[in-house]
Scaffold this motif. Structure first.
Motif, PDB file in Angstrom:
ATOM      1  N   TYR A  71       0.861  -1.187   0.000  1.00 45.08           N
ATOM      2  CA  TYR A  71       0.000   0.000   0.000  1.00 45.08           C
ATOM      3  C   TYR A  71       0.894   1.233   0.000  1.00 45.08           C
ATOM      4  N   GLN A  98      -7.531   7.140   6.968  1.00 46.84           N
ATOM      5  CA  GLN A  98      -7.370   5.952   6.116  1.00 46.84           C
ATOM      6  C   GLN A  98      -7.510   4.646   6.900  1.00 46.84           C
ATOM      7  N   ILE A 100      -5.463   2.050   7.357  1.00 50.21           N
ATOM      8  CA  ILE A 100      -5.131   0.862   6.571  1.00 50.21           C
ATOM      9  C   ILE A 100      -4.738  -0.304   7.473  1.00 50.21           C
ATOM     10  N   GLN A 103      -8.047  -1.745   8.809  1.00 53.46           N
ATOM     11  CA  GLN A 103      -8.760  -2.446   7.741  1.00 53.46           C
ATOM     12  C   GLN A 103      -8.067  -3.767   7.408  1.00 53.46           C
ATOM     13  N   THR A 104      -6.744  -3.796   7.508  1.00 53.54           N
ATOM     14  CA  THR A 104      -6.017  -5.048   7.276  1.00 53.54           C
ATOM     15  C   THR A 104      -6.350  -6.072   8.356  1.00 53.54           C
ATOM     16  N   THR A 163      -1.646  -1.736  -4.245  1.00 54.57           N
ATOM     17  CA  THR A 163      -2.722  -0.772  -4.076  1.00 54.57           C
ATOM     18  C   THR A 163      -2.161   0.503  -3.464  1.00 54.57           C
ATOM     19  N   HIS A 165      -3.372   5.004  -2.489  1.00 51.50           N
ATOM     20  CA  HIS A 165      -4.340   6.099  -2.529  1.00 51.50           C
ATOM     21  C   HIS A 165      -3.659   7.380  -2.988  1.00 51.50           C
ATOM     22  N   LEU A 192      -7.116   3.273  -5.439  1.00 52.05           N
ATOM     23  CA  LEU A 192      -8.141   3.862  -4.583  1.00 52.05           C
ATOM     24  C   LEU A 192      -8.105   5.378  -4.761  1.00 52.05           C
ATOM     25  N   VAL A 297     -11.707   5.861   0.865  1.00 52.26           N
ATOM     26  CA  VAL A 297     -10.764   4.869   1.378  1.00 52.26           C
ATOM     27  C   VAL A 297     -11.084   4.477   2.812  1.00 52.26           C
ATOM     28  N   PHE A 303     -10.645   0.349   1.120  1.00 53.42           N
ATOM     29  CA  PHE A 303      -9.552  -0.624   1.078  1.00 53.42           C
ATOM     30  C   PHE A 303     -10.102  -2.041   1.199  1.00 53.42           C
TER      31      PHE A 303
END
Length: 604
Positions: A71, A98, A100, A103-104, A163, A165, A192, A297, A303
């Motif tokens: 990312y 974000q 991330i 979200q992971t 991926t 942003h 994204l 995002v 994501f």
């Protein structure tokens, strides 16, 4: 570079890895154990300035596939901000947009039979386009960084997802440029709101289509929104050929030369798909013309959506859109204790922010102190210290006398039953200031301070409709003068105030002024998300507001453009005294002061 070069076996579609089973239960070489949720971490940096942060499960199973998700960070954001943490007082708002890492973790929760490794990468200068422009061999450097990072990863097989942003999408194009054919070990690519750099001349479309046709397990996702007419501080953000909407149109046009893209609409989203859903373009139509860039995002789980489209895990974690599907997985800030086994967010800490005006303590400046002097005295303070002191100054009497002479605003209309009503309420002639009539400064405040100040004066904050009505009836309408640098500094607060005063020259002090600030407002939107500030307004001379109603910012965020307009709670409706908050709750009368129906909670 990070390590010696990696030997790949492209025929199998994955990187062949062996000899790691015995060590799989231990940390990988160079990794350290995280105190949060069974993770191991490693940080690296290439000689050319690429920072690499690897977040892997503490136990990497050798008997299941490993998926390494690269990312690339957006422009202006660090790795730490991109990963995200739970918000607290005085923490930069970029940490909350974000998420991330969270979200992971949610992705791992719904994918227990895959080792999911997150690799967050940041370019020197926090700009992938800028970094690539400085390095002529950027494609080769990006390729080497990716290959060296995945070398030796445990697992039955290793595949790569690319991926990113915003400007981070440039990294993906740099990687693609490094190959005549995209490697077989790349299984998923997702932009994204990040595909600005797409180019037919660079054969990006040709390479992507060939890669997708090479294996039915490969997926391409593009998330974008209609950003053609969005504005920031009254100015168009994108030029006639810029933005992700137009980049997505170029991509779609190239793909449609080889295949038919099926179109389907879902709410405000347009889906364009092909190859049994392995190609998906998601375009938000953006009917409200908002800046949805990072909202797609973080707030909308973009994501997670891009990582699971066309897989059995799609939908198991939640839905694309709001609310956030990963809240319990947001990591506490660095000085917080590790979370419990089943984590939930720590309560928001407002302990440093005064909420009871009667118990402020401390001392205000001597009576009659100039506003510029007061602002200079608070310039070096933290946000919470500054706001406490400004509240002391205002409550202690260091506010210009003209601000005590409220101005009447009159409204009328017909309710849903056809009955006519009239109302009037009194508003402060300008935005909350400190100082004297001869030397005052308008002070942006967070709602945590603005609300108790209003309460102490038996006042309320405004609504969107009230802002519009105040502007229409203002005696002095000034043209907005947006500023772009150091938006959150006291120095900028003072500079903008000086600009306003230069514009106001020759106008009577105490006349109703509008067009100089965005209002901190009350709205039903505040009940949808906790710990947010709602802002609206900053009307231009044509009557159109620069700032649509939004709750995008956390409630401690404040910049030079924010203003506090006070409204007396006591108002007149059809000749009788009423409490503004009661009128806002009344389904028959609320239309006089609200354009969003009844507002049951009219305070922060």
């Amino acid at each position: 570079m990070l390590a010696t070069r990696l030997i790949l076996t492209a025929a199998a579609g994955v990187v062949a890895v062996g000899g790691m089973a015995a060590a799989a239960a231990d940390l990988m070489p160079g990794f350290k154990r995280s105190p949060f949720w069974g993770e191991q971490l490693k940080d690296l940096q290439t000689a050319e300035g690429i920072k690499v942060h690897i977040n892997a499960p503490e136990k990497m199973r050798p008997d299941v596939p490993t998926r390494v998700v690269f990312y690339s960070t957006p422009n202006g954001n660090s790795i730490a901000q991109t990963l995200g943490v739970q918000m607290k007082q005085d923490l930069d708002w970029h940490y909350d947009i974000q998420h991330i890492a969270a979200q992971t973790r949610r992705l791992r929760e719904v994918s227990p039979d895959v080792n999911i490794v997150l690799v967050c990468i940041e370019a020197e200068g926090k700009s992938w386009p800028g970094w690539r422009a400085k390095h002529e061999d950027n494609a080769a450097l990006i390729r080497a960084m990716v290959e060296d990072t995945i070398k030796g990863m445990p697992g039955k097989s290793v595949s790569v997802t690319l991926t990113g942003h915003s400007g981070g999408g440039s990294m993906i194009f740099g990687f693609i440029n490094a190959f005549e054919q995209i490697p077989a070990w790349v299984d998923r690519i997702a932009w994204l709101d990040a595909n600005y750099a797409y180019s037919d001349e660079s054969k990006h479309g040709d390479k992507l289509i060939a890669w997708l046709k090479g294996d039915s397990r490969r997926n391409l996702t593009v998330v974008a929104y209609d950003d053609r007419n969005i504005t920031f501080d009254g100015k168009l953000v994108n030029g006639p050929a810029a933005g992700t909407y137009r980049a997505t149109e170029r991509m779609r046009a190239r793909f449609e030369k080889d295949m038919k893209l099926e179109h389907a609409a879902k709410g405000d989203l347009d889906y364009y798909t092909a190859m049994d859903g392995r190609i998906t373009f998601i375009v938000h139509r953006n009917p409200a013309n908002k800046i949805l860039h990072t909202v797609l995002v973080g707030e909308m789980n973009g994501f997670l959506e891009a990582m699971t489209l066309n897989t059995p895990e799609h939908g198991k974690w939640g839905d694309f859109g709001t609310p956030r599907a990963y809240t319990k997985w947001i990591q506490p800030a660095a000085d917080a204790a590790p979370p419990a086994q089943n984590p939930s967010p720590a309560p928001y800490d407002k302990s440093q922010v005064p909420v009871d005006v009667s118990k402020l303590g401390g001392h205000a400046s001597p009576a009659g102190t100039a506003g510029t002097v007061i602002m200079k005295s608070v310039a070096a303070m933290s946000r919470s210290e500054r706001e406490s002191q400004l509240l002391r100054e205002i409550v202690g009497g260091n506010a210009p006398a003209f601000m005590g002479k409220f101005v009447t605003v009159r409204v009328s209309g017909v309710d849903a039953k056809g009955k006519a009503h009239t109302a009037s309420y009194e508003v402060s002639p300008d935005y909350v200031c400190v100082g004297t009539d001869k030397d005052f400064v308008r002070v942006p405040l967070t709602p945590m301070v603005a609300q108790p100040l209003a309460d102490s004066l038996k006042c309320s904050l405004t609504t969107r409709k009230m802002c519009d009505d105040i502007y229409k009836q203002a005696e002095v309408k000034l043209e907005p003068r947006p500023m772009t640098n150091d938006r959150e500094s006291v120095e900028t607060f003072v500079r903008q105030n000086a600009i306003i005063e230069e514009q106001r020259k020759g106008k009577p002090l105490g006349a109703l002024v509008a067009g100089v600030k965005k209002d901190v407002v009350i709205t039903n939107l505040l009940q949808e998300r906790e710990h947010r500030v709602a802002i609206y307004g900053w009307h231009q001379l044509d009557g159109k507001p620069i700032q649509p109603l939004t709750t995008v910012h956390v409630d401690w965020y404040v910049d030079y453009s924010h203003g506090i307009r006070l409204v007396k709670r006591q108002m007149i409706v059809d000749g009788e005294q009423r409490d503004l908050w009661d009128v806002l709750k009344d389904p028959d009368l609320c239309f006089l002061v609200s354009d969003e129906g009844p507002i049951a909670v009219a305070h922060y």
